[in-house]
Design a protein around this motif. Structure first.
Motif, short mmCIF file in Angstrom:
data_model
loop_
_atom_site.label_atom_id
_atom_site.label_comp_id
_atom_site.label_asym_id
_atom_site.label_seq_id
_atom_site.Cartn_x
_atom_site.Cartn_y
_atom_site.Cartn_z
N UNK A 22 0.82 -1.21 0.00
CA UNK A 22 0.00 0.00 0.00
C UNK A 22 0.87 1.27 0.00
N UNK A 23 2.16 1.14 0.29
CA UNK A 23 3.04 2.32 0.30
C UNK A 23 3.47 2.75 -1.10
N UNK A 24 3.34 1.88 -2.10
CA UNK A 24 3.77 2.21 -3.44
C UNK A 24 2.78 3.18 -4.08
N UNK A 25 3.31 4.16 -4.77
CA UNK A 25 2.46 5.14 -5.44
C UNK A 25 2.56 4.92 -6.95
N UNK A 26 1.45 4.62 -7.58
CA UNK A 26 1.42 4.41 -9.01
C UNK A 26 0.96 5.70 -9.69
N UNK A 27 1.64 6.05 -10.74
CA UNK A 27 1.28 7.25 -11.48
C UNK A 27 0.32 6.88 -12.60
N UNK A 28 -0.95 6.84 -12.29
CA UNK A 28 -1.97 6.54 -13.28
C UNK A 28 -2.77 7.81 -13.54
N UNK A 29 -2.92 8.14 -14.79
CA UNK A 29 -3.73 9.28 -15.17
C UNK A 29 -4.99 8.77 -15.85
N UNK A 30 -6.05 9.56 -15.80
CA UNK A 30 -7.35 9.16 -16.33
C UNK A 30 -7.49 9.43 -17.83
N UNK A 31 -6.81 10.46 -18.33
CA UNK A 31 -6.95 10.86 -19.73
C UNK A 31 -5.68 10.45 -20.49
N UNK A 32 -5.82 9.73 -21.60
CA UNK A 32 -4.63 9.36 -22.38
C UNK A 32 -3.88 10.60 -22.89
N UNK A 33 -2.58 10.59 -22.76
CA UNK A 33 -1.76 11.71 -23.19
C UNK A 33 -1.60 12.80 -22.16
N UNK A 34 -2.25 12.67 -20.99
CA UNK A 34 -2.13 13.69 -19.95
C UNK A 34 -0.72 13.73 -19.39
N UNK A 35 -0.11 12.57 -19.27
CA UNK A 35 1.27 12.50 -18.79
C UNK A 35 2.00 11.45 -19.62
N UNK A 36 3.12 11.85 -20.19
CA UNK A 36 3.93 10.96 -21.01
C UNK A 36 5.37 11.02 -20.49
N UNK A 37 5.96 9.85 -20.27
CA UNK A 37 7.36 9.79 -19.85
C UNK A 37 8.22 9.61 -21.08
N UNK A 38 9.29 10.37 -21.18
CA UNK A 38 10.16 10.33 -22.34
C UNK A 38 11.58 9.97 -21.91
N UNK A 39 12.16 8.98 -22.57
CA UNK A 39 13.52 8.54 -22.29
C UNK A 39 14.34 8.66 -23.56
N UNK A 40 15.57 9.15 -23.43
CA UNK A 40 16.48 9.26 -24.56
C UNK A 40 17.69 8.38 -24.26
N UNK A 41 18.03 7.48 -25.19
CA UNK A 41 19.15 6.57 -25.03
C UNK A 41 20.08 6.70 -26.23
N UNK A 42 21.37 6.84 -25.95
CA UNK A 42 22.35 6.90 -27.03
C UNK A 42 22.73 5.48 -27.41
#
Length: 76
Positions: A22-42
């Motif tokens: 119960x201590x874990x916090x999940x980042x769930x948003x209700x609307x698609x595209x509201x939050x997007x994580x972006x990673x850049x890898x060389x």
């Protein structure tokens, strides 16, 4: 003698504090595209991989570009 050596010599177990599920916090948003994580890898010289993950749908988009300062667009 280090602290680790003293504790090991005296058979002192390390203190392990475990988190409850119960201590874990999940980042769930209700609307698609509201939050997007972006990673850049060389990948190698002149080749960059951009990975975008949508938090609502968990869809992942991957693009490869020659420049990391490139203007990018992901379509899910």
């Amino acid at each position: 003698m280090t602290v680790w050596q003293v504790l090991s010599k005296n058979n002192v177990k390390p203190i392990v504090k475990r988190r409850k599920k119960s201590d874990y916090k999940h980042y769930n948003k209700d609307i698609p595209g509201e939050r997007v994580q972006l990673y850049v890898t060389k990948i190698k010289n002149g080749v960059y991989q951009f990975t975008a993950t949508d938090d609502c749908t968990r869809m992942k988009g991957i693009c490869i570009y020659p420049n990391k300062k490139q203007k990018i667009q992901f379509i899910f």
